[in-house]
Design a protein around this motif. Structure first.
Motif, PDB file in Angstrom:
ATOM      1  N   LEU A 281       0.869  -1.168   0.000  1.00  0.00           N
ATOM      2  CA  LEU A 281       0.000   0.000   0.000  1.00  0.00           C
ATOM      3  C   LEU A 281       0.908   1.221   0.000  1.00  0.00           C
ATOM      4  N   CYS A 282       0.308   2.400  -0.156  1.00  0.00           N
ATOM      5  CA  CYS A 282       1.106   3.624  -0.212  1.00  0.00           C
ATOM      6  C   CYS A 282       0.875   4.444   1.046  1.00  0.00           C
ATOM      7  N   TYR A 283       1.960   4.841   1.718  1.00  0.00           N
ATOM      8  CA  TYR A 283       1.868   5.626   2.948  1.00  0.00           C
ATOM      9  C   TYR A 283       1.931   7.121   2.665  1.00  0.00           C
ATOM     10  N   ALA A 284       2.038   7.495   1.429  1.00  0.00           N
ATOM     11  CA  ALA A 284       2.045   8.910   1.039  1.00  0.00           C
ATOM     12  C   ALA A 284       0.835   9.157   0.145  1.00  0.00           C
ATOM     13  N   TYR A 285       0.679  10.400  -0.292  1.00  0.00           N
ATOM     14  CA  TYR A 285      -0.424  10.759  -1.183  1.00  0.00           C
ATOM     15  C   TYR A 285       0.056  10.547  -2.606  1.00  0.00           C
ATOM     16  N   THR A 286      -0.599   9.660  -3.344  1.00  0.00           N
ATOM     17  CA  THR A 286      -0.091   9.299  -4.667  1.00  0.00           C
ATOM     18  C   THR A 286      -0.127  10.471  -5.643  1.00  0.00           C
ATOM     19  N   LEU A 287      -1.052  11.420  -5.440  1.00  0.00           N
ATOM     20  CA  LEU A 287      -1.103  12.599  -6.310  1.00  0.00           C
ATOM     21  C   LEU A 287      -0.148  13.672  -5.804  1.00  0.00           C
ATOM     22  N   GLN A 288       1.081  13.278  -5.574  1.00  0.00           N
ATOM     23  CA  GLN A 288       2.177  14.191  -5.274  1.00  0.00           C
ATOM     24  C   GLN A 288       3.389  13.730  -6.055  1.00  0.00           C
ATOM     25  N   GLY A 289       4.350  14.641  -6.224  1.00  0.00           N
ATOM     26  CA  GLY A 289       5.570  14.287  -6.925  1.00  0.00           C
ATOM     27  C   GLY A 289       6.559  13.593  -6.008  1.00  0.00           C
ATOM     28  N   THR A 290       7.593  13.042  -6.609  1.00  0.00           N
ATOM     29  CA  THR A 290       8.584  12.264  -5.855  1.00  0.00           C
ATOM     30  C   THR A 290       9.238  13.070  -4.749  1.00  0.00           C
ATOM     31  N   LEU A 291       9.596  14.300  -5.031  1.00  0.00           N
ATOM     32  CA  LEU A 291      10.261  15.125  -4.029  1.00  0.00           C
ATOM     33  C   LEU A 291       9.406  15.244  -2.778  1.00  0.00           C
ATOM     34  N   ARG A 292       8.134  15.540  -2.944  1.00  0.00           N
ATOM     35  CA  ARG A 292       7.228  15.696  -1.807  1.00  0.00           C
ATOM     36  C   ARG A 292       6.932  14.364  -1.125  1.00  0.00           C
ATOM     37  N   ARG A 293       6.716  13.303  -1.883  1.00  0.00           N
ATOM     38  CA  ARG A 293       6.433  12.000  -1.272  1.00  0.00           C
ATOM     39  C   ARG A 293       7.606  11.533  -0.424  1.00  0.00           C
ATOM     40  N   ARG A 294       8.813  11.646  -0.971  1.00  0.00           N
ATOM     41  CA  ARG A 294       9.984  11.166  -0.235  1.00  0.00           C
ATOM     42  C   ARG A 294      10.252  12.021   1.000  1.00  0.00           C
ATOM     43  N   GLU A 295       9.999  13.310   0.911  1.00  0.00           N
ATOM     44  CA  GLU A 295      10.148  14.173   2.085  1.00  0.00           C
ATOM     45  C   GLU A 295       9.169  13.751   3.181  1.00  0.00           C
ATOM     46  N   HIS A 296       7.927  13.503   2.783  1.00  0.00           N
ATOM     47  CA  HIS A 296       6.914  13.078   3.753  1.00  0.00           C
ATOM     48  C   HIS A 296       7.294  11.750   4.409  1.00  0.00           C
ATOM     49  N   LEU A 297       7.695  10.796   3.604  1.00  0.00           N
ATOM     50  CA  LEU A 297       8.026   9.473   4.125  1.00  0.00           C
ATOM     51  C   LEU A 297       9.236   9.519   5.060  1.00  0.00           C
ATOM     52  N   LYS A 298      10.220  10.321   4.721  1.00  0.00           N
ATOM     53  CA  LYS A 298      11.398  10.429   5.581  1.00  0.00           C
ATOM     54  C   LYS A 298      11.061  11.149   6.882  1.00  0.00           C
TER      55      LYS A 298
END
Length: 531
Positions: A281-298
């Motif tokens: 499953l995805c723990y970030a919002y899929t309608l975001q770009g890589t930079l934002r998703r990776r920042e959120h996850l970290k």
């Protein structure tokens, strides 16, 4: 990669069109139709097995072929409670309350929506043992901000109370990862929890060890799912489901049965799985770009994602993070998306942007985007026009604008579907097709986003087809082909959304799709069999 919670994107002013990207919410069936708590269990014949690696920790893989829509895990909630930073809500059902119109628990005086709320005396709501623990600490209604702040301690408290109230649930909860060492090393998480949770519980006279409280906070931060719908907002812990690995193109979707006694979470396959396939499953919002998703996850999940989507500068060909080159109009992409400081470069010419400039630009554009009123069709269209030479057509901010427009066209004042001129109907079709190209990649299969967008796509096509027929501007063969296309969209939408709760917007849309399919059958009397 570590197992984390699946968080859904919080929306301002309202949840944009009430459509959520992750994790939804099951409205209840009528009273008496839900299974008793002790019957809500994961399947005895599991279709997965638990594995372990040094990189991923524990995770699950398919042990046999799994079909789209098939339930992989159904697990009862171990604990449910308010989200950190929530508004004033009912402690039993998590719906937001009006400050001048709320009820109070007869036992502890804490806020409720009513004295008959379905969540009273349940471990998934305001339990009798929580009420007893809070009796000595009634809230001060003259200090509402402090009351709201105190909600941050309630979910940790509910977990801690299980130690005596339900040792079996406490044992399952305690087996989850807390990542205390990583959280402590951050320097901001432990002090925040010390102030809002540890000191609050201490002030209430509740005797728990500080380390134990911090560990529970970590378990929640790492493993909790956000749940709730129809105005509710909560987080919950589930056994087994927390083992799902993260991926920015998830292979599952999930729903929770809000009013069922155990509030079970059902995890379904969105795509086919073969034996050995990772279940994600995805723990970030899929309608975001890589930079934002990776920042959120970290930042919130304590790991750096290296999935295929994050590793690919084009995001699997969607170009969801791409800017337009000011020199040649080519696409500007990260030169190394897994390296946060890597410069961004044009695919065609030598133009280059430092990542700091990208961050500043994204911040400014995001702030402007979020100022658009949620029902402002022209506001979203103006944003797309204004930045058409800055953002690629499929940039995630453009996708978010189109996502809103796909649902606003046809449903708000001045844009009702049967009143829209052909130009606007064609615009809705164009927007939906643009979205589907991306959703087919980042949320493939039986995903909520695809189901909703397929339904939105059928509506303007049906109106345009009906108008052409009434004007006698369409041949019988063309009419049959158009109706076949529409039937295909509606059939997929009805199937995908049939897994949603009946009383949610998505569940109601599933019913509307089925009704539309039945109505289309009447056209067969004119043109013969459609399919």
């Amino acid at each position: 990669m570590n197992k984390k919670s699946h968080t859904k994107k919080k929306q301002k002013r309202r949840a944009r069109n009430d459509v959520r990207n992750k994790e939804n919410i099951i409205e209840d069936c009528e009273a008496g139709q839900e299974p008793p708590e002790d019957e809500v269990k994961t399947s005895k014949e599991l279709c997965y097995e638990i594995k372990h690696s040094d990189v991923m920790g524990r995770y699950i893989v398919a042990t046999r072929a799994i079909k789209p829509g098939e339930v992989i895990i159904e697990a009862p909630a171990l604990a449910v409670g308010p989200c950190a930073g929530c508004a004033l809500i009912c402690l039993a059902c998590y719906r937001e309350l009006e400050e001048n119109n709320l009820s109070k628990c007869s036992g502890c005086q804490w806020p409720l929506c009513s004295s008959s709320c379905f969540g009273l005396k349940r471990h998934t709501g305001h339990s009798t043992y929580e009420c007893e623990a809070l009796k000595a600490n009634p809230p001060d209604y003259s200090r509402l901000e402090d009351l709201k702040d105190s909600y941050q301690a309630l979910m940790p408290l509910r977990c801690l109370l299980l130690k005596k109230a339900d040792p079996e649930k406490w044992a399952a909860l305690s087996a989850m990862e807390a990542h205390n060492s990583m959280r402590r090393a951050r320097g901001d998480i432990f002090p925040n929890n010390e102030r809002h949770v540890v000191q609050r519980l201490r002030g209430w006279g509740l005797q728990y060890e500080d380390d134990e409280i911090h560990t529970v906070c970590g378990i929640l931060e790492v493993n909790a799912f956000e749940v709730g719908g129809s105005g509710a907002n909560a987080r919950a812990l589930y056994d087994a489901a927390f083992l799902l690995a993260h991926d920015c193109t998830p292979s599952t979707t999930h729903t929770d049965a809000e009013r069922a006694p155990a509030r079970p979470l059902a995890v379904r396959a969105a795509v086919p799985h073969a034996p050995g396939d990772l279940i994600t499953l995805c723990y970030a919002y899929t309608l975001q770009g890589t930079l934002r998703r990776r920042e959120h996850l970290k930042l919130s999940k304590f790991f750096e994602c290296t999935c295929k989507r994050c590793s690919d500068p084009t995001e699997l060909g969607t170009h969801a993070s791409a800017f337009c080159c000011p020199k040649c109009a080519g696409r500007v992409l990260s030169s190394a998306p897994l390296v946060a400081a890597a410069p961004w470069r044009c695919e065609r010419c030598p133009y280059e942007m430092p990542v700091s400039a990208v961050q500043v630009l994204l911040k400014r554009l995001t702030e402007e985007f979020e100022q658009i009123d949620a029902n402002d069709v022209q506001g979203y269209e103006s944003f797309l026009t204004k930045y058409r030479n800055v953002l690629a057509d499929s940039h995630y901010l453009c996708l978010s604008a189109k996502h809103s427009l796909s649902q606003l066209y046809g449903k708000v004042t001045d844009y009702m579907i049967h009143e829209m001129p052909e130009e606007q109907l064609q615009r809705k079709v164009e927007i939906c097709r643009d979205l589907m190209k991306v959703f087919d990649v980042i949320e493939p299969g039986y995903s909520r986003l695809r189901g909703i967008t397929l339904y939105e796509l059928h509506a303007p096509l049906m109106v345009l087809t009906t108008r052409d027929f009434e004007k006698k501007a369409i041949t019988k063969d063309s009419l049959r082909n158009r109706l076949k296309e529409i039937v295909g969209y509606l059939s997929q939408s009805a199937l995908i959304l049939s897994f949603e709760p009946r009383h949610t917007p998505e569940g109601l849309m599933a019913g509307a799709a089925s009704d539309a399919l039945r109505k289309i059958k009447t056209w067969e009397q004119i043109i013969g069999k459609i399919s």
